[in-house]
Design a protein around this motif. Structure first.
Motif, PDB file in Angstrom:
ATOM      1  N   PHE A   1       0.814  -1.217   0.000  1.00 33.12           N
ATOM      2  CA  PHE A   1       0.000   0.000   0.000  1.00 33.12           C
ATOM      3  C   PHE A   1       0.853   1.274   0.000  1.00 33.12           C
ATOM      4  CE2 PHE A   1      -2.818  -3.256   1.676  1.00 33.12           C
ATOM      5  CZ  PHE A   1      -3.981  -3.003   0.984  1.00 33.12           C
TER       6      PHE A   1
ATOM      7  N   GLU B   1       3.024   4.374  -1.348  1.00 26.80           N
ATOM      8  CA  GLU B   1       2.892   5.259  -2.504  1.00 26.80           C
ATOM      9  C   GLU B   1       4.042   5.040  -3.481  1.00 26.80           C
ATOM     10  OE1 GLU B   1       2.777   9.183  -0.920  1.00 26.80           O
ATOM     11  OE2 GLU B   1       0.653   9.071  -0.369  1.00 26.80           O
TER      12      GLU B   1
ATOM     13  N   THR C   1       3.712  12.012  -5.678  1.00 24.65           N
ATOM     14  CA  THR C   1       3.078  10.697  -5.777  1.00 24.65           C
ATOM     15  C   THR C   1       2.565  10.448  -7.189  1.00 24.65           C
ATOM     16  OG1 THR C   1       2.384  10.821  -3.459  1.00 24.65           O
ATOM     17  CG2 THR C   1       1.264   9.213  -4.866  1.00 24.65           C
TER      18      THR C   1
ATOM     19  N   LEU D   1      -0.077   8.739  -8.848  1.00 18.41           N
ATOM     20  CA  LEU D   1      -1.348   8.131  -8.461  1.00 18.41           C
ATOM     21  C   LEU D   1      -1.690   6.921  -9.314  1.00 18.41           C
ATOM     22  CD1 LEU D   1      -3.542  11.297  -7.764  1.00 18.41           C
ATOM     23  CD2 LEU D   1      -2.436   9.794  -6.114  1.00 18.41           C
ATOM     24  N   ASN D   2      -1.384   6.983 -10.603  1.00 18.03           N
ATOM     25  CA  ASN D   2      -1.718   5.861 -11.492  1.00 18.03           C
ATOM     26  C   ASN D   2      -1.025   4.578 -11.043  1.00 18.03           C
ATOM     27  OD1 ASN D   2      -3.367   7.408 -13.149  1.00 18.03           O
ATOM     28  ND2 ASN D   2      -1.693   7.985 -14.519  1.00 18.03           N
TER      29      ASN D   2
ATOM     30  N   THR E   1       0.392   3.988  -8.164  1.00 22.37           N
ATOM     31  CA  THR E   1       0.034   3.653  -6.790  1.00 22.37           C
ATOM     32  C   THR E   1      -1.234   2.818  -6.733  1.00 22.37           C
ATOM     33  OG1 THR E   1       1.065   5.655  -5.903  1.00 22.37           O
ATOM     34  CG2 THR E   1      -0.614   4.581  -4.535  1.00 22.37           C
ATOM     35  N   TYR E   2      -2.275   3.258  -7.430  1.00 28.52           N
ATOM     36  CA  TYR E   2      -3.549   2.530  -7.363  1.00 28.52           C
ATOM     37  C   TYR E   2      -3.523   1.253  -8.199  1.00 28.52           C
ATOM     38  CZ  TYR E   2      -5.583   6.350  -4.738  1.00 28.52           C
ATOM     39  OH  TYR E   2      -5.859   7.264  -3.745  1.00 28.52           O
TER      40      TYR E   2
ATOM     41  N   TRP F   1      -0.901  -0.679  -8.403  1.00 31.32           N
ATOM     42  CA  TRP F   1      -0.195  -1.628  -7.531  1.00 31.32           C
ATOM     43  C   TRP F   1      -1.123  -2.154  -6.448  1.00 31.32           C
ATOM     44  CZ3 TRP F   1       4.786  -3.549  -7.737  1.00 31.32           C
ATOM     45  CH2 TRP F   1       5.231  -4.241  -6.608  1.00 31.32           C
ATOM     46  N   ARG F   2      -1.928  -1.283  -5.859  1.00 31.16           N
ATOM     47  CA  ARG F   2      -2.849  -1.719  -4.806  1.00 31.16           C
ATOM     48  C   ARG F   2      -3.926  -2.641  -5.355  1.00 31.16           C
ATOM     49  NH1 ARG F   2      -3.551   4.161  -1.715  1.00 31.16           N
ATOM     50  NH2 ARG F   2      -1.378   4.293  -0.971  1.00 31.16           N
ATOM     51  N   LEU F   3      -4.426  -2.334  -6.536  1.00 33.90           N
ATOM     52  CA  LEU F   3      -5.464  -3.174  -7.131  1.00 33.90           C
ATOM     53  C   LEU F   3      -4.933  -4.559  -7.487  1.00 33.90           C
ATOM     54  CD1 LEU F   3      -7.351  -0.643  -9.445  1.00 33.90           C
ATOM     55  CD2 LEU F   3      -8.254  -1.803  -7.423  1.00 33.90           C
TER      56      LEU F   3
ATOM     57  N   CYS G   1      -4.309  -4.497 -14.729  1.00 33.54           N
ATOM     58  CA  CYS G   1      -3.570  -3.621 -13.819  1.00 33.54           C
ATOM     59  C   CYS G   1      -2.089  -3.974 -13.795  1.00 33.54           C
ATOM     60  CB  CYS G   1      -4.151  -3.716 -12.407  1.00 33.54           C
ATOM     61  SG  CYS G   1      -5.769  -2.950 -12.210  1.00 33.54           S
TER      62      CYS G   1
END
Length: 260
Positions: A122, A124, A136, A138-139, A141-142, A144-146, A197
């Motif tokens: 999780f 950044e 950060t 954002l692309n 980061t999210y 990777w989390r997904l 992703c």
């Protein structure tokens, strides 16, 4: 009445066959998905001379790679130079077993792996990997989390669908199989989203950190298992829904015919 009883038996055999095939597809897709999550070959880097790279760059590469404080750029550079592999949970490199006494062309190599912690999953991602002051991304980061969350959602949906299927067997009814089919369809969407992703995340990373000229990257067999799992889930969902809806429709028509 004999022809209708015979027809009922043919219908039951047809639906039973569809359900058996759907269950087999569901089981295979679950095994593939679990295997892909638990293995480290989602993406592989192939270097012409990994051991020589370690010798030239210094023995600190391996130590920095396994360090819990290693940032994204540090461990990615090590992956490039040491035949690295990356999974959803771990990253690995191939280094000489005795780096202090290594001299080419010895082949006594070992694999060093380190797991991504829950906080790493999780964490950044930065616009410039390794530079905490660059802001950060954002692309990435999210994405990777997904890619961490979606496979577990997919497995959870399939397990919940299996429980509903068991309840349907206990009730001797095919109608609840519609819910099983819907859950498998959602699981397939999650698996498809996971694959998308992961591909997008790798492409964005390589735009930030381009591959060296002597390094070749490719998706590994763990990634292929996830790719195969998605269509299996969709096929299982289609069979579950078809069997439940068609059986319900034909049962209603047959009951109306008999009443008439």
């Amino acid at each position: 009445l004999f022809p209708y009883s015979r027809k009922d038996a043919m219908m039951d055999n047809r639906f039973a066959t569809a359900l058996v095939i759907a269950c087999v597809l569901s089981l295979i897709s679950t095994i593939y998905m679990a295997a892909s999550i638990g293995t480290d070959f989602w993406y592989e880097y192939h270097t012409l001379s990994p051991a020589e790279n370690v010798s030239e760059a210094g023995r600190s590469i391996s130590e920095e790679f396994v360090s819990e404080e290693a940032d994204e750029k540090t461990y990615t550079d090590a992956l490039f130079r040491c035949n690295g592999t990356v999974g959803l949970w771990r990253r690995c490199i191939t280094v000489p077993k005795n780096p202090h006494w290594y001299s080419p062309p010895e082949t006594d190599m070992t694999t060093n792996c380190i797991s991504f912690s829950l906080s790493d999953q999780f964490m950044e991602k930065y616009i410039e990997p390794g530079n905490h002051n660059s802001g950060t991304d954002l692309n990435r980061t999210y994405l990777w989390r997904l890619q961490f969350l979606l496979p577990f959602v997919s497995l959870g949906l399939m397990c919940f669908g299996a429980l509903i299927g068991l309840c349907a067997c206990a009730c001797r009814s095919l109608y609840p199989a519609i819910a099983t089919g819907v859950l498998h369809f959602l699981a397939g969407l999650c698996t498809l989203g996971l694959v998308g992703c992961y591909v997008a995340g790798i492409e964005l990373l390589h735009k930030k950190l381009p591959l060296p000229d002597d390094v070749r990257g490719e998706f590994g067999w763990s990634f292929c298992l996830a790719c195969v799992s998605a269509p299996l889930q969709f096929m299982a969902a289609a069979l579950f829904i078809w069997a439940a809806r068609t059986n319900r429709k034909e049962f209603t028509l047959l009951k109306a015919y008999r009443v008439a």
